[in-house]
Design a protein around this motif. Structure first.
Motif, PDB file in Angstrom:
ATOM      1  N   VAL A 257       0.814  -1.170  -0.081  1.00 16.08           N
ATOM      2  CA  VAL A 257      -0.083  -0.024   0.199  1.00 16.08           C
ATOM      3  C   VAL A 257       0.933   1.345  -0.051  1.00 16.08           C
ATOM      4  CG1 VAL A 257      -1.741   1.236   1.064  1.00 16.08           C
ATOM      5  CG2 VAL A 257      -1.646  -1.176   1.564  1.00 16.08           C
ATOM      6  N   ASP A 258       0.549   1.968  -0.843  1.00 16.48           N
ATOM      7  CA  ASP A 258       1.266   3.373  -0.766  1.00 16.48           C
ATOM      8  C   ASP A 258       0.528   4.424  -1.635  1.00 16.48           C
ATOM      9  OD1 ASP A 258       4.793   4.039  -0.713  1.00 16.48           O
ATOM     10  OD2 ASP A 258       3.280   5.523  -1.388  1.00 16.48           O
ATOM     11  N   PRO A 259       0.406   5.838  -1.120  1.00 10.64           N
ATOM     12  CA  PRO A 259      -0.595   6.600  -1.919  1.00 10.64           C
ATOM     13  C   PRO A 259       0.432   7.307  -3.092  1.00 10.64           C
ATOM     14  CG  PRO A 259       0.120   7.717   0.237  1.00 10.64           C
ATOM     15  CD  PRO A 259       0.817   6.278  -0.003  1.00 10.64           C
TER      16      PRO A 259
ATOM     17  N   GLN B 120      16.069   9.200  -3.532  1.00 16.34           N
ATOM     18  CA  GLN B 120      16.316  10.488  -2.626  1.00 16.34           C
ATOM     19  C   GLN B 120      17.891  10.628  -3.037  1.00 16.34           C
ATOM     20  OE1 GLN B 120      14.010   9.981   1.153  1.00 16.34           O
ATOM     21  NE2 GLN B 120      12.983   8.288   0.181  1.00 16.34           N
ATOM     22  N   PRO B 121      18.794   9.504  -2.797  1.00 15.00           N
ATOM     23  CA  PRO B 121      20.085  10.009  -2.693  1.00 15.00           C
ATOM     24  C   PRO B 121      20.452  10.999  -3.813  1.00 15.00           C
ATOM     25  CG  PRO B 121      20.248   7.888  -2.513  1.00 15.00           C
ATOM     26  CD  PRO B 121      18.683   8.328  -2.818  1.00 15.00           C
ATOM     27  N   GLY B 122      19.824  11.208  -5.032  1.00 15.00           N
ATOM     28  CA  GLY B 122      19.991  12.023  -6.083  1.00 15.00           C
ATOM     29  C   GLY B 122      19.537  13.585  -5.771  1.00 15.00           C
TER      30      GLY B 122
ATOM     31  N   THR C  29       7.135   2.700   6.072  1.00 14.96           N
ATOM     32  CA  THR C  29       6.572   3.845   5.756  1.00 14.96           C
ATOM     33  C   THR C  29       7.710   4.986   6.035  1.00 14.96           C
ATOM     34  OG1 THR C  29       5.528   3.989   7.760  1.00 14.96           O
ATOM     35  CG2 THR C  29       4.248   3.580   6.018  1.00 14.96           C
ATOM     36  N   GLY C  30       8.822   4.667   6.128  1.00 13.94           N
ATOM     37  CA  GLY C  30      10.017   5.663   5.919  1.00 13.94           C
ATOM     38  C   GLY C  30       9.752   7.006   7.066  1.00 13.94           C
ATOM     39  N   ALA C  31      10.690   7.851   6.537  1.00 17.69           N
ATOM     40  CA  ALA C  31      10.869   9.170   7.372  1.00 17.69           C
ATOM     41  C   ALA C  31      10.595  10.322   6.556  1.00 17.69           C
ATOM     42  CB  ALA C  31      12.127   9.149   7.988  1.00 17.69           C
TER      43      ALA C  31
ATOM     44  N   GLY D 164      13.621  -0.455   7.142  1.00 19.69           N
ATOM     45  CA  GLY D 164      13.830   0.765   6.476  1.00 19.69           C
ATOM     46  C   GLY D 164      13.845   1.976   7.781  1.00 19.69           C
ATOM     47  N   ASP D 165      13.702   3.259   7.119  1.00 22.31           N
ATOM     48  CA  ASP D 165      13.928   4.422   8.013  1.00 22.31           C
ATOM     49  C   ASP D 165      12.780   4.306   9.168  1.00 22.31           C
ATOM     50  OD1 ASP D 165      15.826   5.317   6.416  1.00 22.31           O
ATOM     51  OD2 ASP D 165      14.838   6.945   5.444  1.00 22.31           O
ATOM     52  N   ALA D 166      11.564   3.591   8.985  1.00 23.43           N
ATOM     53  CA  ALA D 166      10.635   3.584   9.918  1.00 23.43           C
ATOM     54  C   ALA D 166      11.062   2.870  11.045  1.00 23.43           C
ATOM     55  CB  ALA D 166       9.294   2.878   9.304  1.00 23.43           C
TER      56      ALA D 166
HETATM   57  C1  LIG Z   1      19.068  14.125   0.460  1.00 27.67           C
HETATM   58  C2  LIG Z   1      18.927  12.618   0.668  1.00 27.67           C
HETATM   59  C3  LIG Z   1      20.289  11.990   0.501  1.00 27.67           C
HETATM   60  C4  LIG Z   1      20.291  10.336   0.528  1.00 27.67           C
HETATM   61  N1  LIG Z   1      21.431   9.855   0.467  1.00 27.67           N
HETATM   62  C5  LIG Z   1      21.728   8.443   0.667  1.00 27.67           C
HETATM   63  C6  LIG Z   1      22.944   7.847   0.395  1.00 27.67           C
HETATM   64  O1  LIG Z   1      24.042   8.567  -0.178  1.00 27.67           O
HETATM   65  N2  LIG Z   1      22.969   6.612   0.553  1.00 27.67           N
HETATM   66  C7  LIG Z   1      22.007   5.711   1.228  1.00 27.67           C
HETATM   67  O2  LIG Z   1      21.972   4.794   1.519  1.00 27.67           O
HETATM   68  N3  LIG Z   1      20.933   6.442   1.503  1.00 27.67           N
HETATM   69  C8  LIG Z   1      20.618   7.861   1.209  1.00 27.67           C
HETATM   70  N4  LIG Z   1      19.545   8.475   1.673  1.00 27.67           N
HETATM   71  C9  LIG Z   1      18.366   7.769   2.600  1.00 27.67           C
HETATM   72  C10 LIG Z   1      17.536   6.739   1.717  1.00 27.67           C
HETATM   73  O3  LIG Z   1      16.875   7.505   0.645  1.00 27.67           O
HETATM   74  C11 LIG Z   1      16.568   6.309   2.629  1.00 27.67           C
HETATM   75  O4  LIG Z   1      17.006   5.859   3.912  1.00 27.67           O
HETATM   76  C12 LIG Z   1      15.779   5.083   1.958  1.00 27.67           C
HETATM   77  O5  LIG Z   1      14.872   5.583   1.019  1.00 27.67           O
HETATM   78  C13 LIG Z   1      14.887   4.603   3.220  1.00 27.67           C
HETATM   79  O6  LIG Z   1      13.903   3.776   2.634  1.00 27.67           O
HETATM   80  P1  LIG Z   1      12.428   3.568   3.276  1.00 27.67           P
HETATM   81  O7  LIG Z   1      11.666   2.404   2.299  1.00 27.67           O
HETATM   82  O8  LIG Z   1      12.508   3.419   4.523  1.00 27.67           O
HETATM   83  O9  LIG Z   1      11.581   5.015   3.229  1.00 27.67           O
HETATM   84  P2  LIG Z   1      10.995   5.809   1.683  1.00 27.67           P
HETATM   85  O10 LIG Z   1      11.911   5.052   0.489  1.00 27.67           O
HETATM   86  O11 LIG Z   1      11.129   7.077   2.035  1.00 27.67           O
HETATM   87  O12 LIG Z   1       9.684   5.099   1.346  1.00 27.67           O
HETATM   88  C14 LIG Z   1       8.548   4.999   2.394  1.00 27.67           C
HETATM   89  C15 LIG Z   1       7.348   4.855   1.665  1.00 27.67           C
HETATM   90  O13 LIG Z   1       6.091   4.879   2.540  1.00 27.67           O
HETATM   91  C16 LIG Z   1       5.157   5.516   2.093  1.00 27.67           C
HETATM   92  N5  LIG Z   1       4.259   5.938   3.194  1.00 27.67           N
HETATM   93  C17 LIG Z   1       4.654   6.686   4.042  1.00 27.67           C
HETATM   94  N6  LIG Z   1       3.542   7.059   4.876  1.00 27.67           N
HETATM   95  C18 LIG Z   1       2.487   6.110   4.238  1.00 27.67           C
HETATM   96  C19 LIG Z   1       1.279   5.813   4.805  1.00 27.67           C
HETATM   97  N7  LIG Z   1       0.559   6.480   5.704  1.00 27.67           N
HETATM   98  N8  LIG Z   1       0.481   5.030   4.198  1.00 27.67           N
HETATM   99  C20 LIG Z   1       1.090   4.261   3.074  1.00 27.67           C
HETATM  100  N9  LIG Z   1       2.276   4.661   2.570  1.00 27.67           N
HETATM  101  C21 LIG Z   1       3.043   5.369   3.237  1.00 27.67           C
HETATM  102  C22 LIG Z   1       5.818   6.723   1.107  1.00 27.67           C
HETATM  103  O14 LIG Z   1       5.026   7.534   0.314  1.00 27.67           O
HETATM  104  C23 LIG Z   1       6.939   6.233   0.731  1.00 27.67           C
HETATM  105  O15 LIG Z   1       6.843   5.750  -0.584  1.00 27.67           O
HETATM  106  C24 LIG Z   1      19.445   9.903   1.247  1.00 27.67           C
HETATM  107  C25 LIG Z   1      18.104  10.461   1.592  1.00 27.67           C
HETATM  108  C26 LIG Z   1      18.007  11.840   1.300  1.00 27.67           C
HETATM  109  C27 LIG Z   1      16.812  12.665   1.482  1.00 27.67           C
END
Ligand SMILES: Cc1cc2nc3c(=O)[nH]c(=O)nc-3n(C[C@H](O)[C@H](O)[C@H](O)COP(=O)(O)OP(=O)(O)OC[C@H]3O[C@@H](n4cnc5c(N)ncnc54)[C@H](O)[C@@H]3O)c2cc1C
Length: 409
Positions: A34-36, A43-45, A105-107, A289-291
Protein backbone atom coordinates in the motif's frame (compact mmCIF):
# COMPACT_ATOMS: atom_id res chain seq x y z
CA UNK A 1 -4.06 -18.54 1.71
CA UNK A 2 -1.86 -16.38 3.97
CA UNK A 3 -1.67 -12.63 3.49
CA UNK A 4 1.54 -10.59 3.73
CA UNK A 5 0.75 -6.88 3.82
CA UNK A 6 3.50 -4.30 3.26
CA UNK A 7 2.95 -0.63 4.17
CA UNK A 8 4.98 1.72 1.96
CA UNK A 9 6.45 1.02 -1.50
CA UNK A 10 9.64 3.06 -1.09
CA UNK A 11 13.15 1.62 -0.98
CA UNK A 12 12.56 -1.04 1.69
CA UNK A 13 8.94 -1.96 0.80
CA UNK A 14 9.75 -2.42 -2.90
CA UNK A 15 12.79 -4.59 -2.18
CA UNK A 16 10.76 -6.71 0.26
CA UNK A 17 7.93 -7.49 -2.15
CA UNK A 18 10.39 -8.35 -4.93
CA UNK A 19 12.42 -10.67 -2.70
CA UNK A 20 9.43 -12.37 -1.05
CA UNK A 21 7.34 -12.78 -4.22
CA UNK A 22 10.14 -14.98 -5.55
CA UNK A 23 10.50 -16.88 -2.28
CA UNK A 24 6.89 -17.44 -1.24
CA UNK A 25 4.63 -20.01 -2.92
CA UNK A 26 2.05 -18.15 -5.04
CA UNK A 27 -0.59 -20.77 -4.25
CA UNK A 28 -0.20 -20.17 -0.53
CA UNK A 29 0.71 -16.51 -0.17
CA UNK A 30 -1.00 -13.32 -1.27
CA UNK A 31 1.21 -10.18 -1.13
CA UNK A 32 -0.18 -6.63 -1.07
CA UNK A 33 1.67 -3.32 -0.83
CA UNK A 34 0.00 0.00 0.00
CA UNK A 35 1.34 3.45 -0.92
CA UNK A 36 -0.45 6.69 -1.89
CA UNK A 37 2.39 8.04 -4.07
CA UNK A 38 2.61 6.96 -7.71
CA UNK A 39 6.25 8.12 -8.03
CA UNK A 40 9.34 6.41 -6.67
CA UNK A 41 12.05 8.93 -5.74
CA UNK A 42 15.75 8.12 -5.81
CA UNK A 43 16.38 10.28 -2.74
CA UNK A 44 20.22 10.17 -2.77
CA UNK A 45 19.97 11.98 -6.13
CA UNK A 46 18.28 15.01 -4.48
CA UNK A 47 21.77 16.07 -3.30
CA UNK A 48 22.97 16.70 -6.85
CA UNK A 49 19.96 18.69 -8.12
CA UNK A 50 20.79 22.07 -6.49
CA UNK A 51 24.16 22.02 -8.30
CA UNK A 52 22.75 21.09 -11.71
CA UNK A 53 24.51 17.68 -11.72
CA UNK A 54 21.19 15.78 -11.81
CA UNK A 55 17.84 16.94 -13.11
CA UNK A 56 14.39 15.99 -11.81
CA UNK A 57 14.06 13.31 -14.51
CA UNK A 58 17.11 11.48 -13.12
CA UNK A 59 15.49 10.75 -9.76
CA UNK A 60 11.89 9.78 -10.53
CA UNK A 61 10.27 6.67 -11.98
CA UNK A 62 6.76 5.21 -11.63
CA UNK A 63 6.42 2.97 -8.56
CA UNK A 64 4.37 0.46 -10.52
CA UNK A 65 7.41 -0.34 -12.72
CA UNK A 66 9.09 -1.95 -9.71
CA UNK A 67 6.21 -3.98 -8.30
CA UNK A 68 6.42 -7.57 -9.59
CA UNK A 69 3.47 -9.44 -11.04
CA UNK A 70 1.69 -11.37 -8.34
CA UNK A 71 1.84 -8.43 -5.94
CA UNK A 72 -1.15 -6.10 -5.63
CA UNK A 73 -0.26 -2.39 -5.35
CA UNK A 74 -3.01 -0.40 -3.63
CA UNK A 75 -2.76 3.37 -4.19
CA UNK A 76 -3.99 4.54 -0.80
CA UNK A 77 -2.78 5.93 2.49
CA UNK A 78 -2.68 4.02 5.75
CA UNK A 79 -4.70 5.66 8.48
CA UNK A 80 -3.79 3.21 11.26
CA UNK A 81 -2.71 -0.30 12.11
CA UNK A 82 -5.01 -2.21 14.45
CA UNK A 83 -2.56 -4.88 15.65
CA UNK A 84 -5.00 -6.47 18.09
CA UNK A 85 -7.28 -7.27 15.13
CA UNK A 86 -4.52 -8.02 12.57
CA UNK A 87 -5.86 -5.37 10.25
CA UNK A 88 -4.99 -2.02 8.69
CA UNK A 89 -7.45 0.82 8.12
CA UNK A 90 -6.89 2.98 5.05
CA UNK A 91 -7.86 6.67 4.96
CA UNK A 92 -10.43 5.87 2.23
CA UNK A 93 -12.30 3.68 4.72
CA UNK A 94 -11.15 0.28 3.44
CA UNK A 95 -9.90 -2.38 5.88
CA UNK A 96 -7.09 -4.79 4.97
CA UNK A 97 -6.62 -7.90 7.12
CA UNK A 98 -3.16 -9.52 7.33
CA UNK A 99 -1.38 -12.54 8.72
CA UNK A 100 2.04 -10.84 8.62
CA UNK A 101 2.67 -7.11 8.37
CA UNK A 102 5.80 -5.25 7.20
CA UNK A 103 5.88 -1.55 8.07
CA UNK A 104 8.13 0.38 5.65
CA UNK A 105 6.62 3.87 5.75
CA UNK A 106 9.99 5.65 5.98
CA UNK A 107 10.75 9.07 7.45
CA UNK A 108 9.67 12.50 6.27
CA UNK A 109 10.94 16.04 6.81
CA UNK A 110 8.74 18.14 9.07
CA UNK A 111 9.55 21.87 8.71
CA UNK A 112 6.25 22.58 10.50
CA UNK A 113 7.89 21.39 13.74
CA UNK A 114 10.35 24.33 13.97
CA UNK A 115 8.75 27.73 14.62
CA UNK A 116 9.60 30.24 11.91
CA UNK A 117 10.84 27.85 9.21
CA UNK A 118 7.64 28.16 7.18
CA UNK A 119 7.00 31.84 8.06
CA UNK A 120 6.91 33.50 4.67
CA UNK A 121 10.57 32.92 3.66
CA UNK A 122 10.22 29.21 2.74
CA UNK A 123 11.70 28.81 -0.75
CA UNK A 124 12.71 32.50 -0.75
CA UNK A 125 15.70 32.61 1.62
CA UNK A 126 15.05 29.26 3.38
CA UNK A 127 15.31 25.97 1.46
CA UNK A 128 15.69 22.25 1.96
CA UNK A 129 17.16 19.60 -0.33
CA UNK A 130 15.58 16.54 1.34
CA UNK A 131 12.52 16.79 -0.92
CA UNK A 132 12.38 16.97 -4.70
CA UNK A 133 10.53 20.33 -4.60
CA UNK A 134 13.11 21.74 -2.21
CA UNK A 135 16.09 20.52 -4.23
CA UNK A 136 14.65 21.97 -7.48
CA UNK A 137 13.77 25.32 -5.85
CA UNK A 138 17.26 25.54 -4.29
CA UNK A 139 18.82 24.81 -7.69
CA UNK A 140 16.88 27.75 -9.16
CA UNK A 141 18.06 29.99 -6.32
CA UNK A 142 21.76 28.98 -6.50
CA UNK A 143 21.94 29.50 -10.25
CA UNK A 144 21.81 33.30 -9.84
CA UNK A 145 22.92 33.74 -6.24
CA UNK A 146 25.71 36.29 -5.98
CA UNK A 147 27.15 35.16 -2.65
CA UNK A 148 26.80 35.82 1.07
CA UNK A 149 26.53 33.66 4.17
CA UNK A 150 25.13 30.21 3.43
CA UNK A 151 24.21 28.23 6.54
CA UNK A 152 23.32 24.53 6.52
CA UNK A 153 21.43 23.62 9.69
CA UNK A 154 20.39 20.19 10.94
CA UNK A 155 17.48 20.69 13.31
CA UNK A 156 17.81 17.39 15.19
CA UNK A 157 19.09 13.84 14.73
CA UNK A 158 18.45 11.21 13.56
CA UNK A 159 18.15 12.29 9.94
CA UNK A 160 18.17 10.28 6.74
CA UNK A 161 21.70 9.87 5.39
CA UNK A 162 23.51 11.79 8.17
CA UNK A 163 26.44 12.64 5.85
CA UNK A 164 24.21 14.37 3.24
CA UNK A 165 24.48 17.86 4.87
CA UNK A 166 28.31 17.58 4.79
CA UNK A 167 28.19 16.46 1.17
CA UNK A 168 25.97 19.43 0.37
CA UNK A 169 28.52 21.84 1.89
CA UNK A 170 31.49 20.27 0.09
CA UNK A 171 29.63 20.27 -3.23
CA UNK A 172 28.68 23.92 -2.58
CA UNK A 173 32.38 24.74 -2.05
CA UNK A 174 33.16 23.16 -5.46
CA UNK A 175 30.15 24.81 -7.15
CA UNK A 176 31.08 28.32 -5.98
CA UNK A 177 34.74 27.76 -6.94
CA UNK A 178 33.63 26.81 -10.47
CA UNK A 179 31.41 29.90 -10.60
CA UNK A 180 34.39 32.03 -9.55
CA UNK A 181 32.59 33.46 -6.48
CA UNK A 182 33.92 31.22 -3.67
CA UNK A 183 35.64 34.26 -2.05
CA UNK A 184 32.21 35.90 -1.77
CA UNK A 185 30.57 32.92 -0.03
CA UNK A 186 30.85 31.97 3.63
CA UNK A 187 29.92 28.32 4.27
CA UNK A 188 28.70 27.45 7.77
CA UNK A 189 27.50 24.13 9.25
CA UNK A 190 25.30 24.61 12.35
CA UNK A 191 24.81 21.15 13.84
CA UNK A 192 23.45 19.72 17.08
CA UNK A 193 26.45 17.33 17.14
CA UNK A 194 29.67 18.23 18.92
CA UNK A 195 31.62 17.85 15.65
CA UNK A 196 31.23 17.13 11.94
CA UNK A 197 29.96 13.57 12.49
CA UNK A 198 28.86 11.19 15.24
CA UNK A 199 31.64 8.57 15.29
CA UNK A 200 35.08 9.80 16.55
CA UNK A 201 37.45 8.70 13.74
CA UNK A 202 35.08 9.81 10.97
CA UNK A 203 34.35 13.06 12.85
CA UNK A 204 38.07 13.84 12.95
CA UNK A 205 38.70 13.01 9.25
CA UNK A 206 35.63 14.90 8.06
CA UNK A 207 36.38 17.80 10.42
CA UNK A 208 39.83 18.24 8.82
CA UNK A 209 38.33 18.10 5.35
CA UNK A 210 35.82 20.85 6.21
CA UNK A 211 38.63 22.96 7.66
CA UNK A 212 40.73 22.55 4.48
CA UNK A 213 37.73 23.70 2.46
CA UNK A 214 37.14 26.69 4.74
CA UNK A 215 33.73 25.43 5.90
CA UNK A 216 33.09 26.58 9.47
CA UNK A 217 31.36 24.24 11.96
CA UNK A 218 29.10 25.66 14.71
CA UNK A 219 28.78 22.60 17.01
CA UNK A 220 26.21 21.83 19.74
CA UNK A 221 23.71 24.14 18.05
CA UNK A 222 20.14 23.07 18.90
CA UNK A 223 17.86 25.39 16.95
CA UNK A 224 14.74 26.48 18.84
CA UNK A 225 13.25 28.85 16.29
CA UNK A 226 14.02 30.78 13.13
CA UNK A 227 13.57 34.53 12.80
CA UNK A 228 12.77 34.43 9.11
CA UNK A 229 12.50 38.23 8.60
CA UNK A 230 15.75 38.95 10.45
CA UNK A 231 17.42 35.88 8.85
CA UNK A 232 18.64 34.39 12.12
CA UNK A 233 18.63 30.95 13.74
CA UNK A 234 18.13 31.03 17.50
CA UNK A 235 19.13 28.06 19.66
CA UNK A 236 17.64 26.84 22.97
CA UNK A 237 20.64 28.36 24.80
CA UNK A 238 20.08 31.66 22.96
CA UNK A 239 23.03 31.51 20.57
CA UNK A 240 22.36 33.20 17.23
CA UNK A 241 23.53 32.24 13.76
CA UNK A 242 22.83 34.80 11.03
CA UNK A 243 22.45 33.79 7.39
CA UNK A 244 21.69 35.19 3.96
CA UNK A 245 20.65 31.79 2.65
CA UNK A 246 19.51 28.99 4.96
CA UNK A 247 19.56 25.36 3.84
CA UNK A 248 17.63 23.55 6.54
CA UNK A 249 17.48 19.84 7.20
CA UNK A 250 14.19 19.94 9.11
CA UNK A 251 13.23 17.49 11.83
CA UNK A 252 12.83 13.99 10.33
CA UNK A 253 9.90 11.97 11.65
CA UNK A 254 8.24 8.66 10.98
CA UNK A 255 4.72 8.61 9.57
CA UNK A 256 1.91 9.94 11.77
CA UNK A 257 -0.08 6.74 11.13
CA UNK A 258 2.37 5.00 13.50
CA UNK A 259 1.43 7.41 16.30
CA UNK A 260 -2.27 6.87 15.58
CA UNK A 261 -1.66 3.11 15.79
CA UNK A 262 0.05 3.39 19.19
CA UNK A 263 3.18 1.85 17.64
CA UNK A 264 5.52 4.84 17.37
CA UNK A 265 7.99 6.49 19.76
CA UNK A 266 8.09 10.28 20.27
CA UNK A 267 9.34 10.75 16.67
CA UNK A 268 6.87 8.16 15.28
CA UNK A 269 9.62 5.57 14.69
CA UNK A 270 8.60 2.04 15.57
CA UNK A 271 10.68 0.08 18.12
CA UNK A 272 11.81 -3.37 16.90
CA UNK A 273 14.43 -5.96 17.72
CA UNK A 274 17.57 -4.50 16.09
CA UNK A 275 18.76 -7.91 14.83
CA UNK A 276 15.47 -9.42 13.53
CA UNK A 277 13.13 -6.41 12.98
CA UNK A 278 10.29 -8.13 14.84
CA UNK A 279 8.12 -5.84 16.95
CA UNK A 280 8.57 -6.62 20.65
CA UNK A 281 4.80 -6.27 21.10
CA UNK A 282 3.43 -8.15 18.09
CA UNK A 283 5.13 -11.27 16.75
CA UNK A 284 3.57 -10.88 13.27
CA UNK A 285 4.76 -7.29 12.70
CA UNK A 286 8.16 -6.40 11.21
CA UNK A 287 9.52 -2.89 10.60
CA UNK A 288 12.15 -2.19 7.93
CA UNK A 289 13.97 0.88 6.56
CA UNK A 290 13.80 4.36 8.05
CA UNK A 291 10.54 3.64 9.91
CA UNK A 292 12.40 1.36 12.35
CA UNK A 293 13.81 2.73 15.61
CA UNK A 294 17.20 0.99 15.39
CA UNK A 295 20.59 2.52 16.29
CA UNK A 296 22.11 2.65 12.82
CA UNK A 297 21.91 5.16 9.97
CA UNK A 298 18.66 5.85 8.20
CA UNK A 299 20.00 4.94 4.76
CA UNK A 300 19.08 3.03 1.63
CA UNK A 301 22.15 0.82 2.13
CA UNK A 302 20.87 -0.15 5.57
CA UNK A 303 17.43 -0.91 4.11
CA UNK A 304 19.12 -3.13 1.51
CA UNK A 305 21.27 -5.10 3.98
CA UNK A 306 18.33 -5.34 6.40
CA UNK A 307 16.00 -6.69 3.70
CA UNK A 308 18.65 -9.29 2.76
CA UNK A 309 18.66 -10.55 6.38
CA UNK A 310 14.88 -10.30 6.80
CA UNK A 311 14.16 -12.20 3.55
CA UNK A 312 16.63 -14.94 4.56
CA UNK A 313 14.79 -15.35 7.87
CA UNK A 314 11.16 -14.99 6.84
CA UNK A 315 10.50 -18.51 5.54
CA UNK A 316 11.99 -20.03 8.70
CA UNK A 317 10.04 -17.65 10.88
CA UNK A 318 6.63 -18.38 9.37
CA UNK A 319 7.41 -22.11 9.61
CA UNK A 320 7.93 -21.65 13.36
CA UNK A 321 11.70 -22.24 13.12
CA UNK A 322 14.47 -20.16 14.65
CA UNK A 323 15.72 -17.24 12.54
CA UNK A 324 19.26 -18.01 11.44
CA UNK A 325 20.45 -14.55 10.31
CA UNK A 326 21.01 -11.65 12.68
CA UNK A 327 21.32 -8.12 11.25
CA UNK A 328 24.47 -6.32 12.51
CA UNK A 329 23.50 -2.70 11.70
CA UNK A 330 25.64 -2.69 8.53
CA UNK A 331 25.65 0.70 6.75
CA UNK A 332 27.82 2.06 4.00
CA UNK A 333 27.72 5.36 2.23
CA UNK A 334 29.75 7.25 -0.34
CA UNK A 335 30.43 10.83 0.74
CA UNK A 336 30.81 13.33 -2.09
CA UNK A 337 33.60 15.78 -1.26
CA UNK A 338 33.61 17.93 -4.42
CA UNK A 339 36.08 18.38 -7.29
CA UNK A 340 35.14 14.91 -8.61
CA UNK A 341 36.18 13.09 -5.44
CA UNK A 342 34.50 11.26 -2.59
CA UNK A 343 35.03 9.14 0.52
CA UNK A 344 33.37 5.94 1.70
CA UNK A 345 32.27 4.87 5.17
CA UNK A 346 31.40 1.27 6.14
CA UNK A 347 30.32 0.43 9.69
CA UNK A 348 27.80 -1.40 11.88
CA UNK A 349 26.28 -1.33 15.39
CA UNK A 350 29.61 -2.28 17.01
CA UNK A 351 32.34 -0.96 14.68
CA UNK A 352 32.72 2.73 13.85
CA UNK A 353 33.84 3.82 10.34
CA UNK A 354 37.54 2.91 9.99
CA UNK A 355 40.15 3.74 7.34
CA UNK A 356 41.29 1.14 4.80
CA UNK A 357 39.85 -0.12 1.54
CA UNK A 358 36.62 -1.78 0.40
CA UNK A 359 35.50 -4.40 -0.49
CA UNK A 360 38.79 -6.24 -1.23
CA UNK A 361 41.69 -6.00 1.26
CA UNK A 362 44.72 -4.30 -0.33
CA UNK A 363 42.85 -3.85 -3.64
CA UNK A 364 39.74 -1.81 -2.89
CA UNK A 365 39.00 -0.27 -5.32
CA UNK A 366 37.19 2.07 -2.93
CA UNK A 367 39.05 3.97 -0.20
CA UNK A 368 37.57 4.18 3.30
CA UNK A 369 37.63 7.62 4.94
CA UNK A 370 40.08 8.79 2.27
CA UNK A 371 39.21 10.97 -0.73
CA UNK A 372 39.53 9.34 -4.16
CA UNK A 373 38.10 9.76 -7.65
CA UNK A 374 36.91 6.14 -7.73
CA UNK A 375 34.65 6.82 -4.72
CA UNK A 376 32.99 9.64 -6.65
CA UNK A 377 32.39 7.28 -9.57
CA UNK A 378 31.06 4.69 -7.09
CA UNK A 379 28.50 7.22 -5.87
CA UNK A 380 27.39 7.99 -9.44
CA UNK A 381 27.22 4.27 -10.31
CA UNK A 382 24.93 3.72 -7.35
CA UNK A 383 21.96 5.24 -9.22
CA UNK A 384 21.74 2.64 -12.06
CA UNK A 385 22.52 -0.08 -9.49
CA UNK A 386 19.61 1.17 -7.36
CA UNK A 387 17.07 1.20 -10.19
CA UNK A 388 18.17 -2.01 -11.90
CA UNK A 389 19.42 -4.29 -9.14
CA UNK A 390 18.61 -3.22 -5.60
CA UNK A 391 14.98 -2.16 -6.01
CA UNK A 392 14.19 -5.28 -7.99
CA UNK A 393 15.46 -7.36 -5.06
CA UNK A 394 18.34 -8.83 -7.07
CA UNK A 395 21.34 -10.00 -5.08
CA UNK A 396 24.56 -7.95 -5.10
CA UNK A 397 27.88 -9.79 -4.80
CA UNK A 398 28.41 -8.13 -1.41
CA UNK A 399 27.63 -9.68 1.97
CA UNK A 400 24.83 -8.15 4.06
CA UNK A 401 27.07 -8.23 7.12
CA UNK A 402 29.97 -5.85 7.63
CA UNK A 403 33.42 -7.34 7.11
CA UNK A 404 36.67 -6.27 8.82
CA UNK A 405 38.63 -7.31 5.70
CA UNK A 406 40.53 -4.26 4.40
CA UNK A 407 39.88 -2.14 7.48
CA UNK A 408 42.77 -0.66 9.45
CA UNK A 409 42.24 -0.51 13.21
C1 LIG B 1 18.97 14.01 0.39
C2 LIG B 1 19.08 12.56 0.71
C3 LIG B 1 20.26 11.88 0.41
C4 LIG B 1 20.38 10.53 0.71
N1 LIG B 1 21.55 9.89 0.39
C5 LIG B 1 21.69 8.58 0.66
C6 LIG B 1 22.89 7.88 0.28
O1 LIG B 1 23.82 8.46 -0.29
N2 LIG B 1 22.98 6.57 0.58
C7 LIG B 1 21.97 5.90 1.22
O2 LIG B 1 22.11 4.69 1.46
N3 LIG B 1 20.82 6.54 1.57
C8 LIG B 1 20.65 7.84 1.30
N4 LIG B 1 19.49 8.49 1.64
C9 LIG B 1 18.48 7.80 2.47
C10 LIG B 1 17.57 6.87 1.69
O3 LIG B 1 16.98 7.51 0.59
C11 LIG B 1 16.49 6.35 2.65
O4 LIG B 1 17.10 5.89 3.84
C12 LIG B 1 15.68 5.21 2.05
O5 LIG B 1 14.99 5.67 0.93
C13 LIG B 1 14.72 4.65 3.10
O6 LIG B 1 13.84 3.74 2.54
P1 LIG B 1 12.40 3.49 3.20
O7 LIG B 1 11.75 2.45 2.36
O8 LIG B 1 12.55 3.26 4.65
O9 LIG B 1 11.64 4.86 3.05
P2 LIG B 1 11.15 5.56 1.70
O10 LIG B 1 11.97 5.13 0.54
O11 LIG B 1 11.11 7.02 2.00
O12 LIG B 1 9.69 5.00 1.47
C14 LIG B 1 8.63 5.18 2.38
C15 LIG B 1 7.34 4.99 1.60
O13 LIG B 1 6.26 4.91 2.52
C16 LIG B 1 5.15 5.58 1.96
N5 LIG B 1 4.27 5.99 3.07
C17 LIG B 1 4.52 6.89 4.04
N6 LIG B 1 3.45 7.02 4.83
C18 LIG B 1 2.50 6.16 4.37
C19 LIG B 1 1.18 5.84 4.75
N7 LIG B 1 0.59 6.43 5.81
N8 LIG B 1 0.50 4.92 4.04
C20 LIG B 1 1.09 4.27 2.99
N9 LIG B 1 2.33 4.56 2.56
C21 LIG B 1 3.02 5.49 3.24
C22 LIG B 1 5.76 6.77 1.23
O14 LIG B 1 4.90 7.25 0.23
C23 LIG B 1 7.03 6.15 0.65
O15 LIG B 1 6.84 5.67 -0.66
C24 LIG B 1 19.30 9.84 1.33
C25 LIG B 1 18.12 10.52 1.61
C26 LIG B 1 17.99 11.86 1.30
C27 LIG B 1 16.69 12.56 1.60
Amino acid sequence: MKHLLVLGAGTAGTMVVNRLRRQLDKAQWKITVVDPQATHYYQPGFLFIPFGIYQEKDVVKPKSAFIPSGVELIAASVDRVEPEHNQVKLTDGRTLPYDFLVIATGAQTRPDQTPGLLDGEWYKSIYDFYTLDGAVALGDKLRNWQGGRLVVNVVENPIKCPVAPLEFLMLADWFFHEKGIRDRVELIYATPLSGAFTKPIAAQKLGHLLEEKNIKVVPDFMVEHVEAEAKKLISYDEQEVAYDLLVSVPLNMGDAAMARSGLGDELNYVPVDKHTFVSPKYANIFVLGDAAAVPTSKAGSVAHFAVDCFADNFLDYVAGKEMHTSFDGHANCFIESGFGKGLLVDFNYETEPLPGCYPLPGVGPFTLLEESKINHWGKLMFRPIYWNILLKGRKMPLPAHMSMAGKVQ
